[in-house]
Design an enzyme around this catalytic site. Structure first.
Site, PDB file in Angstrom:
ATOM      1  N   THR A  78      -6.612   3.904  -2.008  1.00 31.01           N
ATOM      2  CA  THR A  78      -8.038   3.785  -2.469  1.00 31.01           C
ATOM      3  C   THR A  78      -8.429   4.676  -3.900  1.00 31.01           C
ATOM      4  O   THR A  78      -8.534   4.187  -4.870  1.00 31.01           O
ATOM      5  CB  THR A  78      -9.012   4.484  -1.560  1.00 31.01           C
ATOM      6  OG1 THR A  78      -8.585   3.613   0.041  1.00 31.01           O
ATOM      7  CG2 THR A  78     -10.299   4.183  -2.088  1.00 31.01           C
ATOM      8  N   CYS A 234     -12.525  14.108   4.709  1.00 29.59           N
ATOM      9  CA  CYS A 234     -11.343  13.322   4.591  1.00 29.59           C
ATOM     10  C   CYS A 234     -11.446  12.642   3.155  1.00 29.59           C
ATOM     11  O   CYS A 234     -10.702  11.331   3.159  1.00 29.59           O
ATOM     12  CB  CYS A 234     -11.164  12.420   5.730  1.00 29.59           C
ATOM     13  SG  CYS A 234     -11.010  13.306   7.342  1.00 29.59           S
ATOM     14  N   ARG A 236     -11.911  13.561  -0.955  1.00 28.68           N
ATOM     15  CA  ARG A 236     -11.070  14.113  -1.933  1.00 28.68           C
ATOM     16  C   ARG A 236     -11.472  15.695  -1.930  1.00 28.68           C
ATOM     17  O   ARG A 236     -12.470  16.113  -1.894  1.00 28.68           O
ATOM     18  CB  ARG A 236     -11.669  13.633  -3.247  1.00 28.68           C
ATOM     19  CG  ARG A 236     -11.052  12.083  -3.655  1.00 28.68           C
ATOM     20  CD  ARG A 236      -9.482  12.171  -3.844  1.00 28.68           C
ATOM     21  NE  ARG A 236      -9.165  10.770  -4.135  1.00 28.68           N
ATOM     22  CZ  ARG A 236      -8.337  10.056  -3.239  1.00 28.68           C
ATOM     23  NH1 ARG A 236      -8.425  10.677  -1.894  1.00 28.68           N
ATOM     24  NH2 ARG A 236      -7.760   8.939  -3.496  1.00 28.68           N
ATOM     25  N   GLU A 265      -3.153  20.866  -3.580  1.00 30.23           N
ATOM     26  CA  GLU A 265      -2.386  20.219  -2.423  1.00 30.23           C
ATOM     27  C   GLU A 265      -0.921  20.409  -2.710  1.00 30.23           C
ATOM     28  O   GLU A 265      -0.358  19.859  -3.745  1.00 30.23           O
ATOM     29  CB  GLU A 265      -2.932  18.927  -2.282  1.00 30.23           C
ATOM     30  CG  GLU A 265      -4.133  18.458  -1.721  1.00 30.23           C
ATOM     31  CD  GLU A 265      -4.438  17.083  -1.275  1.00 30.23           C
ATOM     32  OE1 GLU A 265      -3.631  16.316  -1.363  1.00 30.23           O
ATOM     33  OE2 GLU A 265      -5.677  17.065  -0.994  1.00 30.23           O
ATOM     34  N   HIS A 283      -3.386  15.971   4.167  1.00 33.86           N
ATOM     35  CA  HIS A 283      -3.500  14.386   3.574  1.00 33.86           C
ATOM     36  C   HIS A 283      -3.043  13.436   4.352  1.00 33.86           C
ATOM     37  O   HIS A 283      -2.415  12.597   3.645  1.00 33.86           O
ATOM     38  CB  HIS A 283      -3.386  14.636   2.038  1.00 33.86           C
ATOM     39  CG  HIS A 283      -4.093  13.866   1.374  1.00 33.86           C
ATOM     40  ND1 HIS A 283      -4.386  13.979  -0.079  1.00 33.86           N
ATOM     41  CD2 HIS A 283      -4.649  12.484   1.469  1.00 33.86           C
ATOM     42  CE1 HIS A 283      -5.148  12.837  -0.766  1.00 33.86           C
ATOM     43  NE2 HIS A 283      -5.362  11.955   0.412  1.00 33.86           N
ATOM     44  N   ALA A 286      -4.510   8.357   4.963  1.00 33.09           N
ATOM     45  CA  ALA A 286      -3.625   6.888   4.813  1.00 33.09           C
ATOM     46  C   ALA A 286      -2.414   6.784   5.788  1.00 33.09           C
ATOM     47  O   ALA A 286      -1.819   5.879   5.430  1.00 33.09           O
ATOM     48  CB  ALA A 286      -3.641   6.476   3.323  1.00 33.09           C
TER      49      ALA A 286
END
Length: 533
Positions: A78, A234, A236, A265, A283, A286
Site C-alpha cells: 500500500t 498498524c 505508519r 524500523e 511490521h 501485510a
C-alpha cells in the site's frame, strides 16, 4: 505515454513466485536479486526499465537518477514510503502500488491488536511461559459497548469498522476525504477530531504519513482523551508521536498501546517496546501468505496490462495517466500532444498561460488528463533538464514559465456550430488557437484561429507538416512552393487548404522531412511554421 518498450524488470525484494510467473507469461524478462546495496541496485538497474519492491529496498533519489532506463517502480503493497516520489516524478518515472493487496491482512491485524489490548493476551502468555499463574494481574475489559475511534476511513479503516461492530463496538471516525454519507453507509459516524478524542475507549489510525498526519496523536491530543484510552497503530510510524505515547503510558493517561510500525524500523530506542503495557510486532501488517500472494499478483498484472496498453492501475504520482489508457481517451492524448507541439512551433516557445478547452459530453472531465499531453508537446523539444512525459509534465511546465488552465465549454471553442467533441489549445492574450478532434482513432486538425479545414487535416505521428498562411489565391503559389520544397530536397506528400477566413487561407503540406530553414518562404507568405510529433 507508451510503455511498450519496457522489457526487463528487476524484483529486489522477496515476493510470491506468482509475480515472476505472471511477468514472464506477459513477455517480460525478470531478474530477482535481494538484499542489494545501493551501489548493487544501481548497477542492476542499468539494464532494466522496471523495478518491483516491497518494503526493504530503498528507492532513493540517487537510485532513480542513476537508473537511466528506469520507467516504472512498482511497490507490492500500500504505502510508498521507501520510494522518493518527488525524484521519480521529476525524472518522469511512474510509481505504482497495490492499494487493495494487503488491506484485509492489515485490518485483521488491527482487530487482533484491539482484542489483545482489551484482554492483555500477549502479557498473559509471557507470564504463563515464565511458569506463573497471575489471574488477578491481567484483568481485562469487554469490547461490547466501547467506542472505537478510527482515524482514516479508507479501505483498511472501513474493514476494521465492520469487523469491530460485530463485537458490539460503537465506531466513530474522521477522514478529510471520505464524506459523512459514505462512512455512515458502513456504520461510522464522522466527527471533528476535537470531538473524537474525549469519546474514545480505543483509537486506531489508518492514514498515510503526511505532514498533516505526523504526530496526529501527541501530548495535546492525549490530554484531551479519556483517561485509560488504548491506542493502535498498524499504519505508519510517526502518526503517533512516540515520545508523547510513552509519557501517556507512564502517567496512566493511556492504558495500553499496540504498535506494528515505528518511526525507526527496527527501533533502536527500546523504551516503548519494553513498556509492560505495549504490544509490538515487527511490521507484520501485510505479512500473511494471502497478502503476499495478492500483492505480488496484483503488481505483476498491473505491469503486464500497462505494457500491453490494456489499463493502468495503482498509479501514485500521475493519476491522470489512468484515464490515458482508456480506448476512448488514447487518441485524444495523441491529439493533445500534437496540438501542444503545433502551438510551440507556431508561437515560438510561448510564455504566459496556455488554455486547454474541451467540448462534448465525453470530454467533460478529460481536461486533467489531456493537459499533461499538451504540456509534453509544448516542452519536449525545449526541456534541457529531463525527458518530458505525462508523469512529470505538470512539474516541469511551471519551471518553463508557463501556466496551463483547463476548462470545458458547452459550445465549440473557436468556430461555432459544430456538435462533435473538440479540443482547443490557445495562448491567452495572443492570436494563437488550434482546434482538433478525433475521427475514429485518428487525431485531426480542424482549425487555426477560426479558419476551418474541410476536410480536417490528419495529424500522424512522425509525419512532418508545413503550415503557412497567404492573403491571396495566386495560381502560381502552389508551383512556387513545390519548387521551394524541391530545392531543399523535400517531397510533397499531401496538401490541404482551409476555408477562406478574413480574406486569408491556411495551407498544410505533408512533407517527407522538415525543412532546414523557412527563410525562402517568407517573401511568399504571411506566416509559416513546421512541426512533427
Amino acid at each position: 505515454m507508451a510503455f511498450a518498450n519496457l522489457r526487463k524488470v528487476l524484483i529486489s525484494d522477496s515476493l510470491d513466485p506468482c509475480c515472476r510467473k505472471i511477468l514472464q507469461d506477459g513477455g517480460l524478462q525478470v531478474v530477482e536479486k535481494q538484499n542489494l546495496s545501493k551501489e548493487e541496485l544501481i548497477a542492476e538497474l542499468q539494464d532494466c526499465e522496471g523495478l518491483i519492491v516491497r518494503s526493504a529496498t530503498k528507492v532513493t533519489a540517487d537510485v532513480i537518477n542513476a537508473a537511466e532506463k528506469l520507467q516504472v517502480v512498482g511497490r507490492a503493497g500500500t504505502g510508498v514510503d521507501n520510494v522518493d516520489l518527488e525524484a521519480a516524478t521529476r525524472k518522469g518515472v511512474l510509481v505504482m502500488n497495490t492499494p487493495n493487496g494487503n488491506s484485509l491482512s492489515a485490518a485483521e491485524l488491527t482487530c487482533g491488536m484491539i482484542m489483545c489490548l482489551a484482554r492483555q493476551i500477549p502479557q498473559a502468555t509471557a507470564s504463563m511461559k515464565d511458569g506463573k499463574w497471575e489471574r488477578k494481574k491481567f484483568m481485562g475489559t469487554e469490547l461490547n459497548g466501547k467506542t472505537l475511534g478510527i482515524l482514516g476511513l479508507g479501505r483498511i479503516g472501513r474493514e476494521v469498522a465492520t469487523r469491530m461492530q460485530s463485537f458490539g463496538m460503537k465506531t466513530i471516525g474522521y477522514d478529510p476525504i471520505i464524506s459523512p454519507e459514505v462512512s455512515a453507509s458502513f456504520g461510522v459516524q464522522q466527527l471533528p477530531l476535537e470531538e473524537i478524542w474525549p469519546l474514545c475507549d480505543f483509537i486506531t489510525v489508518h492514514t498515510p504519513l503526511l505532514p498533516s498526519t505526523t504526530g496526529l496523536l501527541n501530548d495535546n491530543t492525549f490530554a484531551q482523551c479519556k483517561k485509560g484510552v488504548r491506542v493502535v497503530n498498524c499504519a505508519r510510524g510517526g502518526i503517533v508521536d512516540e515520545g508523547a505515547l510513552l509519557r501517556a503510558l507512564q502517567s496512566g493517561q493511556c492504558a495500553g498501546a499496540a504498535l506494528d510500525v515505528f518511526t525507526e524500523e527496527p527501533p533502536r530506542d527500546r523504551a516503548l517496546v519494553d513498556h509492560e503495557n505495549v504490544i509490538s510486532c515487527p511490521h507484520l501488517g501485510a505479512s500473511t501468505k494471502e497478502a503476499q500472494s495478492r500483492c505480488g499478483e496484483e503488481i505483476a498484472v498491473q505491469f503486464v496490462d500497462m505494457v500491453k496498453g490494456k489499463s493502468l492501475a495503482g498509479v501514485v504520482n500521475a493519476q491522470a495517466l489512468t484515464s490515458a489508457f482508456s480506448p476512448h481517451t488514447k487518441p485524444w492524448i495523441g491529439l493533445a500532444e500534437a496540438l501542444g507541439t503545433l502551438m510551440r512551433a507556431w508561437a515560438g516557445s510561448p510564455k504566459g498561460t496556455i488554455q486547454v478547452i474541451t467540448q462534448g459530453t465525453s470530454l467533460k472531465n478529460a481536461g486533467n488528463c489531456l493537459s499533461p499531453a499538451v504540456i509534453v508537446g509544448l516542452l519536449k523539444e525545449a526541456s534541457k533538464q529531463a525527458d518530458v512525459n505525462l508523469v512529470n509534465a505538470k512539474l516541469l511546465v511551471k519551471e518553463a514559465g508557463l501556466d496551463v488552465t483547463t476548462s470545458h465549454s458547452p459550445a465549440a471553442p473557436g468556430e461555432q456550430g459544430f456538435g462533435e467533441c473538440l479540443l482547443a489549445v490557445a495562448l491567452a492574450g495572443a492570436p494563437y488557437q488550434a482546434v482538433g478532434l478525433v475521427q475514429g482513432t485518428t487525431p485531426v486538425l480542424q482549425g487555426l484561429n477560426g479558419a476551418v479545414f474541410r476536410p480536417e487535416v490528419p495529424l500522424r505521428r512522425g509525419l512532418p507538416l508545413l503550415l503557412f498562411r497567404t492573403q491571396t489565391s495566386d495560381p502560381a503559389m502552389l508551383p512556387t512552393m513545390i519548387g521551394l520544397l524541391a530545392e531543399a530536397g523535400v517531397r510533397l506528400l499531401s496538401y490541404q487548404t482551409s476555408l477562406v477566413s478574413d480574406g486569408e487561407t491556411w495551407h498544410v503540406m505533408g512533407i517527407s522531412s522538415l525543412l532546414p530553414s523557412l527563410e525562402a518562404w517568407k517573401p511568399h507568405v504571411t506566416e509559416a511554421f513546421q512541426f512533427h510529433f
